[in-house]
Design a protein around this motif. Structure first.
Motif, PDB file in Angstrom:
ATOM      1  N   ASN A 163       0.846  -1.205   0.000  1.00  0.00           N
ATOM      2  CA  ASN A 163       0.000   0.000   0.000  1.00  0.00           C
ATOM      3  C   ASN A 163       0.878   1.252   0.000  1.00  0.00           C
ATOM      4  N   ASP A 164       1.786   1.323  -0.955  1.00  0.00           N
ATOM      5  CA  ASP A 164       2.755   2.416  -0.941  1.00  0.00           C
ATOM      6  C   ASP A 164       2.108   3.780  -1.140  1.00  0.00           C
ATOM      7  N   GLU A 165       1.089   3.870  -1.982  1.00  0.00           N
ATOM      8  CA  GLU A 165       0.406   5.154  -2.189  1.00  0.00           C
ATOM      9  C   GLU A 165      -0.292   5.607  -0.910  1.00  0.00           C
ATOM     10  N   GLU A 166      -0.940   4.667  -0.225  1.00  0.00           N
ATOM     11  CA  GLU A 166      -1.576   4.990   1.053  1.00  0.00           C
ATOM     12  C   GLU A 166      -0.535   5.476   2.060  1.00  0.00           C
ATOM     13  N   ILE A 167       0.635   4.828   2.072  1.00  0.00           N
ATOM     14  CA  ILE A 167       1.704   5.223   2.998  1.00  0.00           C
ATOM     15  C   ILE A 167       2.145   6.657   2.725  1.00  0.00           C
ATOM     16  N   ARG A 168       2.353   6.999   1.464  1.00  0.00           N
ATOM     17  CA  ARG A 168       2.803   8.350   1.125  1.00  0.00           C
ATOM     18  C   ARG A 168       1.770   9.401   1.519  1.00  0.00           C
ATOM     19  N   ASN A 169       0.513   9.146   1.209  1.00  0.00           N
ATOM     20  CA  ASN A 169      -0.541  10.110   1.545  1.00  0.00           C
ATOM     21  C   ASN A 169      -0.706  10.254   3.055  1.00  0.00           C
ATOM     22  N   TRP A 170      -0.711   9.122   3.721  1.00  0.00           N
ATOM     23  CA  TRP A 170      -0.914   9.096   5.181  1.00  0.00           C
ATOM     24  C   TRP A 170       0.205   9.822   5.917  1.00  0.00           C
ATOM     25  N   LEU A 171       1.453   9.480   5.630  1.00  0.00           N
ATOM     26  CA  LEU A 171       2.571  10.054   6.374  1.00  0.00           C
ATOM     27  C   LEU A 171       2.849  11.502   5.972  1.00  0.00           C
ATOM     28  N   THR A 172       2.580  11.863   4.715  1.00  0.00           N
ATOM     29  CA  THR A 172       2.735  13.263   4.315  1.00  0.00           C
ATOM     30  C   THR A 172       1.728  14.141   5.040  1.00  0.00           C
ATOM     31  N   ALA A 173       0.486  13.673   5.118  1.00  0.00           N
ATOM     32  CA  ALA A 173      -0.539  14.435   5.825  1.00  0.00           C
ATOM     33  C   ALA A 173      -0.248  14.499   7.326  1.00  0.00           C
ATOM     34  N   SER A 174       0.308  13.428   7.880  1.00  0.00           N
ATOM     35  CA  SER A 174       0.540  13.364   9.326  1.00  0.00           C
ATOM     36  C   SER A 174       1.750  14.180   9.767  1.00  0.00           C
ATOM     37  N   THR A 175       2.791  14.184   8.941  1.00  0.00           N
ATOM     38  CA  THR A 175       4.028  14.854   9.337  1.00  0.00           C
ATOM     39  C   THR A 175       4.225  16.218   8.682  1.00  0.00           C
ATOM     40  N   GLY A 176       3.549  16.457   7.554  1.00  0.00           N
ATOM     41  CA  GLY A 176       3.772  17.698   6.819  1.00  0.00           C
ATOM     42  C   GLY A 176       5.028  17.671   5.983  1.00  0.00           C
ATOM     43  N   VAL A 177       5.598  16.483   5.742  1.00  0.00           N
ATOM     44  CA  VAL A 177       6.823  16.335   4.959  1.00  0.00           C
ATOM     45  C   VAL A 177       6.521  15.486   3.721  1.00  0.00           C
ATOM     46  N   SER A 178       6.762  16.045   2.555  1.00  0.00           N
ATOM     47  CA  SER A 178       6.614  15.265   1.323  1.00  0.00           C
ATOM     48  C   SER A 178       7.841  14.380   1.135  1.00  0.00           C
ATOM     49  N   PHE A 179       7.637  13.179   0.592  1.00  0.00           N
ATOM     50  CA  PHE A 179       8.755  12.255   0.460  1.00  0.00           C
ATOM     51  C   PHE A 179       8.465  11.221  -0.614  1.00  0.00           C
ATOM     52  N   ALA A 180       9.508  10.519  -0.989  1.00  0.00           N
ATOM     53  CA  ALA A 180       9.382   9.366  -1.881  1.00  0.00           C
ATOM     54  C   ALA A 180       9.948   8.152  -1.168  1.00  0.00           C
ATOM     55  N   ILE A 181       9.347   6.998  -1.414  1.00  0.00           N
ATOM     56  CA  ILE A 181       9.852   5.761  -0.814  1.00  0.00           C
ATOM     57  C   ILE A 181      11.025   5.281  -1.662  1.00  0.00           C
ATOM     58  N   PRO A 182      12.229   5.240  -1.107  1.00  0.00           N
ATOM     59  CA  PRO A 182      13.389   4.880  -1.934  1.00  0.00           C
ATOM     60  C   PRO A 182      13.405   3.399  -2.283  1.00  0.00           C
ATOM     61  N   ASP A 183      13.893   3.107  -3.467  1.00  0.00           N
ATOM     62  CA  ASP A 183      14.132   1.724  -3.889  1.00  0.00           C
ATOM     63  C   ASP A 183      15.564   1.364  -3.488  1.00  0.00           C
ATOM     64  N   LEU A 184      15.699   0.509  -2.487  1.00  0.00           N
ATOM     65  CA  LEU A 184      17.020   0.166  -1.960  1.00  0.00           C
ATOM     66  C   LEU A 184      17.419  -1.264  -2.321  1.00  0.00           C
ATOM     67  N   SER A 185      16.854  -1.771  -3.392  1.00  0.00           N
ATOM     68  CA  SER A 185      17.180  -3.139  -3.801  1.00  0.00           C
ATOM     69  C   SER A 185      18.657  -3.274  -4.170  1.00  0.00           C
TER      70      SER A 185
END
Length: 275
Positions: A163-185
């Protein structure tokens, strides 16, 4: 009444407190303390000063070890800045190193004892020593949370990686910080999901990853009034955990992982480029 203000009385009481008097001297001082309130007051000041000095020295001994030094120790690499192995040094050189270490140890003990004694002299009769307590930071709260959740394999995250899209929306709204989930493969890390923490009283995002051995890594960030855009990274260590933190305009970040990770700085650089 004896003149308990004289240096000789203070020296005798200090030796008495440290157990460095013979039996006759101990009996004499016991008798003095039994009949002389001023002597008892001075002894109590010496006790308070000694305890305060010892607590300060103990706190010094427990200061975090620099991350680079601890990592070299764990990996068995040479920590001598000139790359000289002490074990193979000539006998004369080893004697000098040993004497230097002994002198430094004795010096630290003398400094600790003297500091305690001087503090004891200056403490007011009714004022106990004030303990030195380090203020907690958001990194302390992040470290504590990481220790708890990294040991909960079945409940590591609140929202799973699918649920990566949900994670981005949820945490951006909660913290006020925009971010991208890094690909660390490329770093052999697999994204597991996310949590919302509270650190230093602020909502804090936590993105969690695992390596091939099941070790847990976390990226945490929160809103910050900082305008520092230098991206200067600060390394620290809390027991078996390594932390690398940095600031960006409006936010502060930290990466947390096992202290033995060899490429930890490279990992933090890769994350900072994406976040």
């Amino acid at each position: 009444m004896q003149n308990t203000k004289s240096p000789s009385i203070e020296a005798r009481l200090s030796a008495y407190l440290d157990g460095e008097v013979d039996e006759n001297e101990r009996r004499e001082i016991d008798q003095l303390l039994a009949r002389d309130a001023e002597a008892r007051r001075l002894l109590e000041h010496l006790k308070q000063g000694s305890a305060f000095g010892a607590s300060g020295f103990e706190a010094f001994l427990h200061d975090p070890v620099p991350l680079s030094l601890a990592r070299r120790i764990r990996q068995g690499t040479d920590i001598n800045p000139k790359h000289e192995r002490v074990v193979g040094a000539p006998r004369k050189q080893r004697r000098k190193l040993w004497r230097g270490a002994l002198a430094a140890s004795c010096g630290m003990l003398l400094i600790g004892g003297s500091t305690g004694y001087l503090i004891g002299r200056t403490i007011d009769d009714n004022t106990p020593p004030t303990p030195v307590v380090k203020a907690r930071t958001w990194l302390d709260d992040v470290t504590d949370a990481h220790r708890v959740y990294s040991r909960q394999p079945r409940h590591l995250v609140e929202v799973t990686a699918e649920n990566d899209e949900e994670i981005r929306n949820w945490l951006t709204a909660s913290t006020g910080v925009s971010f991208a989930i890094p690909d660390l493969s490329a770093n052999k890390l697999t994204f597991q999901g996310a949590r919302l923490l509270v650190a230093a009283g602020k909502p804090t995002a936590q993105l969690l990853f695992k390596d091939e051995d099941g070790e847990v890594y976390a990226i945490c960030f929160q809103r910050s009034p900082t305008t520092d855009d230098s991206g200067r990274m600060i390394e620290s260590m809390r027991d078996d955990l390594a932390l690398i933190s940095w600031n960006e305009p409006g936010a502060t970040y930290v990466v947390v992982g096992p202290s033995a990770t060899a490429n930890f700085k490279d990992l933090a650089d890769a994350i900072a480029d994406v976040m």
